[in-house]
Design a protein around this motif. Structure first.
Motif, mmCIF file in Angstrom:
data_model
loop_
_atom_site.group_PDB
_atom_site.id
_atom_site.type_symbol
_atom_site.label_atom_id
_atom_site.label_comp_id
_atom_site.label_asym_id
_atom_site.label_seq_id
_atom_site.Cartn_x
_atom_site.Cartn_y
_atom_site.Cartn_z
ATOM 1 N N SER A 260 -9.636 -10.171 -74.240
ATOM 2 C CA SER A 260 -8.971 -11.473 -74.298
ATOM 3 C C SER A 260 -7.527 -11.263 -74.722
ATOM 4 O O SER A 260 -7.247 -10.516 -75.675
ATOM 5 C CB SER A 260 -9.672 -12.396 -75.295
ATOM 6 N N TYR A 261 -6.617 -11.928 -74.031
ATOM 7 C CA TYR A 261 -5.197 -11.701 -74.252
ATOM 8 C C TYR A 261 -4.429 -13.032 -74.282
ATOM 9 O O TYR A 261 -4.905 -14.052 -73.796
ATOM 10 C CB TYR A 261 -4.615 -10.837 -73.130
ATOM 11 N N THR A 262 -3.208 -12.929 -74.832
ATOM 12 C CA THR A 262 -2.217 -13.998 -74.745
ATOM 13 C C THR A 262 -1.038 -13.475 -73.941
ATOM 14 O O THR A 262 -0.534 -12.380 -74.208
ATOM 15 C CB THR A 262 -1.727 -14.414 -76.147
ATOM 16 N N MET A 263 -0.595 -14.272 -72.942
ATOM 17 C CA MET A 263 0.569 -13.903 -72.130
ATOM 18 C C MET A 263 1.711 -14.865 -72.414
ATOM 19 O O MET A 263 1.503 -16.037 -72.702
ATOM 20 C CB MET A 263 0.246 -13.977 -70.634
ATOM 21 N N ARG A 283 8.159 -18.422 -73.519
ATOM 22 C CA ARG A 283 7.750 -19.671 -72.903
ATOM 23 C C ARG A 283 6.445 -19.469 -72.155
ATOM 24 O O ARG A 283 6.018 -18.346 -71.919
ATOM 25 C CB ARG A 283 8.831 -20.148 -71.928
ATOM 26 N N ASN A 284 5.839 -20.588 -71.760
ATOM 27 C CA ASN A 284 4.613 -20.570 -70.958
ATOM 28 C C ASN A 284 3.555 -19.645 -71.548
ATOM 29 O O ASN A 284 3.046 -18.736 -70.893
ATOM 30 C CB ASN A 284 4.909 -20.167 -69.510
ATOM 31 N N VAL A 285 3.223 -19.880 -72.798
ATOM 32 C CA VAL A 285 2.229 -19.067 -73.494
ATOM 33 C C VAL A 285 0.829 -19.505 -73.054
ATOM 34 O O VAL A 285 0.466 -20.675 -73.182
ATOM 35 C CB VAL A 285 2.385 -19.209 -75.019
ATOM 36 N N ILE A 296 -6.887 -9.927 -61.574
ATOM 37 C CA ILE A 296 -6.836 -11.374 -61.505
ATOM 38 C C ILE A 296 -5.400 -11.828 -61.232
ATOM 39 O O ILE A 296 -4.432 -11.147 -61.604
ATOM 40 C CB ILE A 296 -7.364 -12.044 -62.793
ATOM 41 N N THR A 297 -5.273 -12.949 -60.564
ATOM 42 C CA THR A 297 -3.969 -13.552 -60.285
ATOM 43 C C THR A 297 -3.776 -14.716 -61.243
ATOM 44 O O THR A 297 -4.599 -15.622 -61.303
ATOM 45 C CB THR A 297 -3.893 -14.047 -58.837
ATOM 46 N N ARG A 298 -2.680 -14.663 -61.986
ATOM 47 C CA ARG A 298 -2.358 -15.740 -62.914
ATOM 48 C C ARG A 298 -0.874 -16.081 -62.728
ATOM 49 O O ARG A 298 0.000 -15.354 -63.212
ATOM 50 C CB ARG A 298 -2.645 -15.337 -64.357
ATOM 51 N N ASN A 299 -0.603 -17.132 -61.983
ATOM 52 C CA ASN A 299 0.776 -17.551 -61.765
ATOM 53 C C ASN A 299 1.308 -18.231 -63.021
ATOM 54 O O ASN A 299 0.564 -18.898 -63.754
ATOM 55 C CB ASN A 299 0.875 -18.490 -60.569
ATOM 56 N N LEU A 300 2.586 -18.064 -63.276
ATOM 57 C CA LEU A 300 3.223 -18.616 -64.477
ATOM 58 C C LEU A 300 4.305 -19.594 -64.057
ATOM 59 O O LEU A 300 5.461 -19.213 -63.838
ATOM 60 C CB LEU A 300 3.807 -17.477 -65.302
ATOM 61 N N PRO A 301 3.928 -20.884 -63.888
ATOM 62 C CA PRO A 301 4.892 -21.882 -63.406
ATOM 63 C C PRO A 301 5.840 -22.339 -64.490
ATOM 64 O O PRO A 301 5.597 -22.119 -65.681
ATOM 65 C CB PRO A 301 3.979 -23.014 -62.951
#
Length: 301
Positions: A260-263, A283-285, A296-301
């Motif tokens: 488990s992570y925080t981006m 930003r965008n945490v 996995i794909t995780r877009n960061l809008p």
């Protein structure tokens, strides 16, 4: 240069592999090894992540092998026949993974860590180059081993394979007083068969800086308050520059264990200097969970 490509391991040149048997020798020697008894073997690869400063074009040092830490406090060393000069920038894309050792024997024991060994006799040959053609001396500092875990038991066959990731953003620092760089290798070790990856597009609106200067930082555990690389408090587990591809922006966090992570995103990632406290305006945490061997794909809008 864009370094966002599908993973494909590069074949090792012979001088980097101390394997006891090449492809042409597997038949007879493999049978003899089975008849002689069981043994533990390890295969090790090395990749890198780019430094914060995009003007750096080369980070060159002579590697001589690896040192493994054992649970009882001892160490086991694997060394090349002769040290080899390596440009660590060349290992920063998915095609650049370098095979260090192939099916190399290790003695009995429980192994808990690993670190890179540099050639002290050729330390003066290490350097950093920039786009402007300037070359700076590179000091090579000792660092703590990267954590790993495997066991080799007497008279039992085993085969382990790990990929090491050297994060140059976390490892490379510059001293303005002496005009010298220091490399303090910050490694992580992941079982090669279980490596995971997080990637996606970035479309964050920057209030300061631009995405061309940005980076994505990954922190272990969920709901972490992001911080820069400063040697204190919360430190990033992994980092990725933000790349320009086809007019858009992308990132790829590679060689990750399950967890488990925080981006978080920063638009001024190029300003991060190890051991110096900067406010990177994260930003965008978001939280993200990754399983073994998952992309996995995780877009960061």
């Amino acid at each position: 240069m864009v370094r966002f490509m599908a993973f494909m391991q590069r074949s090792a040149s012979p001088q980097f592999s101390l394997a006891r048997g090449g492809i042409a020798r597997l038949g007879v020697l493999g049978l003899l090894a089975l008849l002689a008894g069981c043994e533990g073997e390890v295969t090790m690869d090395l990749g890198t992540e780019l430094p914060a400063d995009p003007n750096i074009t080369q980070v060159v040092a002579d590697i001589r092998g690896l040192e493994f830490t054992k649970s009882g406090g001892g160490t086991e060393t694997m060394e090349f026949r002769g040290s080899e000069q390596v440009d660590l920038i060349d290992l920063a894309d998915d095609n650049g993974v370098l095979r260090l050792f192939t099916s190399e024997q290790l003695s009995e024991g429980t192994y808990t860590g690993v670190r890179l060994l540099f050639d002290e006799d050729r330390a003066d040959d290490a350097f950093v180059s920039t786009f402007a053609g300037t070359q700076f001396p590179l000091n090579l500092a000792d660092s703590a081993p990267a954590s790993l875990s495997f066991q080799i038991e007497d008279n039992e066959s085993s085969s382990e394979s790990f990929t090491l990731l050297l994060d140059l953003r976390k490892s490379l620092s510059f001293d303005e007083d002496t005009d010298e760089y220091t490399l303090t290798p910050t490694l992580r070790a992941v079982e090669s068969s279980e490596m995971s990856r997080i990637e996606g597009n970035v479309s964050v609106t920057c209030l300061s800086g631009t995405l061309e200067r940005g980076a994505v930082y990954l922190f272990q555990n969920s709901d972490v308050t992001p911080d820069d690389i400063d040697g204190a408090g919360v430190e990033p587990f992994a980092t990725s520059p933000i790349f320009t591809v086809g007019g858009g922006f992308v990132y790829a966090l590679r060689y990750l264990p399950a967890g488990s992570y925080t981006m978080a995103v920063t638009c001024i990632g190029n300003d991060d200097e190890p051991l110096t406290d900067e406010d990177l305006l994260f930003r965008n945490v978001v939280n993200v969970d990754v399983d073994d061997g998952e992309t996995i794909t995780r877009n960061l809008p």
